[in-house]
Design an enzyme around this catalytic site. Sequence first.
Site, PDB file in Angstrom:
ATOM      1  N   ASP A  18       0.854  -1.183   0.000  1.00 55.98           N
ATOM      2  CA  ASP A  18       0.000   0.000   0.000  1.00 55.98           C
ATOM      3  C   ASP A  18       0.895   1.239   0.000  1.00 55.98           C
ATOM      4  OD1 ASP A  18      -2.163   1.644   0.106  1.00 55.98           O
ATOM      5  OD2 ASP A  18      -2.695   1.209   2.187  1.00 55.98           O
ATOM      6  N   GLU A  97      -6.294   5.075  -9.097  1.00 58.20           N
ATOM      7  CA  GLU A  97      -7.571   5.603  -8.622  1.00 58.20           C
ATOM      8  C   GLU A  97      -8.172   6.658  -9.543  1.00 58.20           C
ATOM      9  OE1 GLU A  97      -9.689   6.309  -4.419  1.00 58.20           O
ATOM     10  OE2 GLU A  97      -7.675   5.497  -4.626  1.00 58.20           O
ATOM     11  N   LYS A 133      -9.501   1.896  -9.581  1.00 54.69           N
ATOM     12  CA  LYS A 133     -10.117   2.080  -8.266  1.00 54.69           C
ATOM     13  C   LYS A 133     -11.215   3.138  -8.336  1.00 54.69           C
ATOM     14  CE  LYS A 133      -7.515   2.155  -4.523  1.00 54.69           C
ATOM     15  NZ  LYS A 133      -6.422   2.548  -3.596  1.00 54.69           N
ATOM     16  N   THR A 157     -13.081   0.677  -3.727  1.00 53.22           N
ATOM     17  CA  THR A 157     -12.385   1.095  -2.517  1.00 53.22           C
ATOM     18  C   THR A 157     -13.331   1.834  -1.569  1.00 53.22           C
ATOM     19  OG1 THR A 157     -10.385   2.227  -1.730  1.00 53.22           O
ATOM     20  CG2 THR A 157     -11.611   3.291  -3.513  1.00 53.22           C
ATOM     21  N   PHE A 179     -11.982  -1.339   4.397  1.00 55.68           N
ATOM     22  CA  PHE A 179     -10.996  -0.557   5.150  1.00 55.68           C
ATOM     23  C   PHE A 179     -11.057  -0.891   6.641  1.00 55.68           C
ATOM     24  CE2 PHE A 179      -9.384   3.201   2.520  1.00 55.68           C
ATOM     25  CZ  PHE A 179      -9.418   2.458   1.346  1.00 55.68           C
TER      26      PHE A 179
END
Length: 318
Positions: A18, A97, A133, A157, A179
Amino acid sequence: MTSSVLDQLREMTTVVADTGDIAAIKRLEPIDATTNPSLILKAAQMPEYADLIDAALGRVDRSGKSQDEIIEDAIDQIGVGVGSEILKIIPGRVSIEVDARLSFDTDAMIEKARKLVGLFDGMGVGRDRLLIKVAATWEGIRAAEVLEGEGINCNITLIFNFAQARASAEAGVFLISPFVGRILDWYKKTNPDTTYTAENDPGVLSVTEIYQYFKDNGFKTVVMGASFRNTGEIKALAGCDRLTISPALLDEMAEDNSDLPRQLEDKGATKTPGAKLDEKTFRWEMAADAMATEKLAEGIRGFAADSEKLEKIIADML
């Protein structure tokens, strides 16, 4: 001698880095990597990435475009540049993203995703090495459903509750990112007198529920736990399809030689999924979940703020 927790984890779970820090990715050797506007913002401000940023800006076509359009193109090129460099190191995929400010506009997300895929193609990177994403809004999930139909795999996400995960799986999305740590953050703030451990961590419990539901019902959508606050959360999800982990926590696990038992396991489908979640029910289940509502909005705002900061930096560079 017992192998490290990180090595043991890699035997049962695909480990994803990440980070947008290319040096860290080289050192940690993950299968996949994921980026977001916050990580790209950090990379854009690091001296070691100056040449990469300059090269990305050099690819921007400025003819007949407004300043805002040029800045938007520059940011897309930077994201593609960072992603392409990461893909030279890892054997798997990189997640890139879509601008969080598009999270409630299905058509705009689809258009942006197609543009990013086209830019990667221009860099010699095929869509089989990408995950687009998008935020887990109803509109984001619908955009991902269209993109998946075009062979563009997506990573949904900012998932904080079961409805988001279920709707994503029913849309045939390739991967979701629940998350973990941000869920824990909310509960710790709301219940300051409660002690949370790996056993009662609400983020861990959420991912466990999602994973079990997907496997029991035969959904192929990959579950990738994200946003960890400590290695205890990671250990409690050992066996999850994928886990995306920060370099600091990867390093900590590499130094830990304790035993790591499997916690999650796919034993095959035992049920048949019922009717799909409709928009009305999805929106109600989000509204009824204060944590998910607040954290989704906060996540979108945070990524949007970092995108705006990046725009200012790029404007100065241009």
